[in-house]
Design an enzyme around this catalytic site. Structure first.
Site, PDB file in Angstrom:
ATOM      1  CG  HIS A  41      51.844 -64.782 -37.134  1.00 54.41           C
ATOM      2  ND1 HIS A  41      52.913 -64.395 -36.350  1.00 54.41           N
ATOM      3  CD2 HIS A  41      52.258 -65.879 -37.825  1.00 54.41           C
ATOM      4  CE1 HIS A  41      53.927 -65.229 -36.550  1.00 54.41           C
ATOM      5  NE2 HIS A  41      53.549 -66.127 -37.440  1.00 54.41           N
TER       6      HIS A  41
ATOM      7  CG  LEU B 299      50.748 -58.718 -24.290  1.00 56.09           C
ATOM      8  CD1 LEU B 299      49.544 -58.348 -25.135  1.00 56.09           C
ATOM      9  CD2 LEU B 299      51.102 -57.581 -23.327  1.00 56.09           C
TER      10      LEU B 299
ATOM     11  CG  ASN C 134      49.150 -61.252 -33.160  1.00 56.66           C
ATOM     12  OD1 ASN C 134      49.716 -60.159 -33.292  1.00 56.66           O
ATOM     13  ND2 ASN C 134      49.780 -62.401 -33.362  1.00 56.66           N
TER      14      ASN C 134
ATOM     15  CG  MET D  39      57.996 -56.956 -32.674  1.00 54.66           C
ATOM     16  SD  MET D  39      57.240 -58.172 -33.767  1.00 54.66           S
ATOM     17  CE  MET D  39      58.641 -59.247 -34.057  1.00 54.66           C
TER      18      MET D  39
ATOM     19  N   GLY E   9      54.673 -49.724 -37.776  1.00 56.14           N
ATOM     20  CA  GLY E   9      53.276 -49.349 -37.611  1.00 56.14           C
ATOM     21  C   GLY E   9      52.500 -49.154 -38.901  1.00 56.14           C
ATOM     22  CB  THR E  10      52.727 -50.430 -42.402  1.00 58.32           C
ATOM     23  OG1 THR E  10      52.844 -51.827 -42.184  1.00 58.32           O
ATOM     24  CG2 THR E  10      54.079 -49.815 -42.691  1.00 58.32           C
ATOM     25  CG  ASN E  11      49.503 -54.370 -40.131  1.00 60.29           C
ATOM     26  OD1 ASN E  11      48.604 -54.776 -40.867  1.00 60.29           O
ATOM     27  ND2 ASN E  11      50.737 -54.844 -40.164  1.00 60.29           N
TER      28      ASN E  11
HETATM   29  C1  GRF Z   1      53.440 -57.414 -39.545  1.00 58.51           C
HETATM   30  O1  GRF Z   1      53.955 -58.119 -40.641  1.00 58.51           O
HETATM   31  C2  GRF Z   1      52.721 -58.337 -38.603  1.00 58.51           C
HETATM   32  O2  GRF Z   1      52.189 -59.463 -39.222  1.00 58.51           O
HETATM   33  C3  GRF Z   1      53.803 -58.763 -37.650  1.00 58.51           C
HETATM   34  O3  GRF Z   1      54.633 -57.638 -37.510  1.00 58.51           O
HETATM   35  C4  GRF Z   1      54.554 -56.842 -38.685  1.00 58.51           C
HETATM   36  C5  GRF Z   1      54.274 -55.441 -38.238  1.00 58.51           C
HETATM   37  O4  GRF Z   1      54.404 -54.528 -39.286  1.00 58.51           O
HETATM   38  N1  GRF Z   1      53.222 -59.238 -36.423  1.00 58.51           N
HETATM   39  P1  GRF Z   1      53.989 -53.009 -39.094  1.00 58.51           P
HETATM   40  O5  GRF Z   1      54.740 -52.484 -37.868  1.00 58.51           O
HETATM   41  O6  GRF Z   1      52.508 -52.957 -38.918  1.00 58.51           O
HETATM   42  O7  GRF Z   1      54.438 -52.324 -40.329  1.00 58.51           O
END
Ligand code: GRF
Length: 208
Positions: free
Chosen positions: A111, A95, A109, A92, A16-18
């Site tokens: 990617h 859907l 999304n 991951m 969940g860093t994003n």
């Molecule tokens: C990211 O690199 C994103 O591009 C991919 O999964 C990763 C998720 O990273 N779909 P995080 O959980 O947000 O750290």
């Protein structure tokens, strides 16, 4: 009178860093993150949401008769929270088409490749195995096919060899943590639309 907040849900499966980038930059400002959903109960990202006081839920396929049933329950949860945008940030699982149609044009999304190269899992590893000199990050709308919908943003990253996966992952993340909030901010501001003349193309008004 201020207009009601643009309501965002973030779907995760892992670290969940994003999600954290969104919580730190746009949440409580341009948008309200009203819910964080994980496909797994042990996703570390759930704690990030809890720390930020955002409601969380887990929708694992295992808890439902099949994926379609899970998608319907998840969709009902999002609809009850009147979500304007669903952000897949490391979610991951696929859907199904029913879910995608229900939230048509309202799912994005992130990617870790320059799509359409290396869709699916392990994109960074497969890019390195292939020996590409340039990979990158894509932010795109989600359609009924895997990592396929119209592209909002792409940013390239040059690779050199021998390559270190951990280091590339860090560089990819740094780009993602900048591009994803930017995309959400622009969508919330109504500055993103599909080209009426070409549904593959996203028109982004990103001039400040
Ligand atoms: C990211 O690199 C994103 O591009 C991919 O999964 C990763 C998720 O990273 N779909 P995080 O959980 O947000 O750290």
């Amino acid at each position: 009178m201020s207009s009601p907040a643009f309501r965002v849900a973030v779907l995760i499966s892992g670290t969940g860093t994003n999600l954290q980038a969104l919580l730190d930059t746009v949440h409580g400002r341009e948008v309200e993150i009203v819910g964080v959903v994980s496909s797994r109960p042990d996703a570390a990202g759930l704690q990030r949401a809890e720390r930020a006081g955002v409601e969380t839920a887990v929708f694992a396929i295992a808890g439902h008769p099949d994926r379609a049933a899970r998608d319907r329950a998840l969709g009902d949860w999002l609809a009850a929270r009147e979500v304007d945008l669903v952000v897949l940030a490391g979610f991951m699982e696929l859907l199904g088409p029913e879910f995608v149609r229900r939230f048509a044009g309202r799912i994005v999304n992130v990617h870790p490749s320059l799509l359409p190269a290396f869709p699916g899992v392990g994109a960074i590893e497969r890019a390195v195995e292939h020996g590409v000199r340039v990979t990158g990050v894509t932010i795109h709308y989600v359609d009924e096919h895997l990592d396929n919908g119209p592209i909002l943003f792409q940013e390239p990253l040059e690779l050199s060899y021998p390559a270190c996966i951990d280091e590339i992952e860090q560089r990819v993340h740094a780009v993602e943590h900048r591009l994803l909030p930017q995309a959400v901010r622009l969508i919330a501001a109504g500055r993103v639309r599909i080209d009426p003349g070409n549904p593959r193309v996203v028109l982004v008004d990103d001039v400040d």
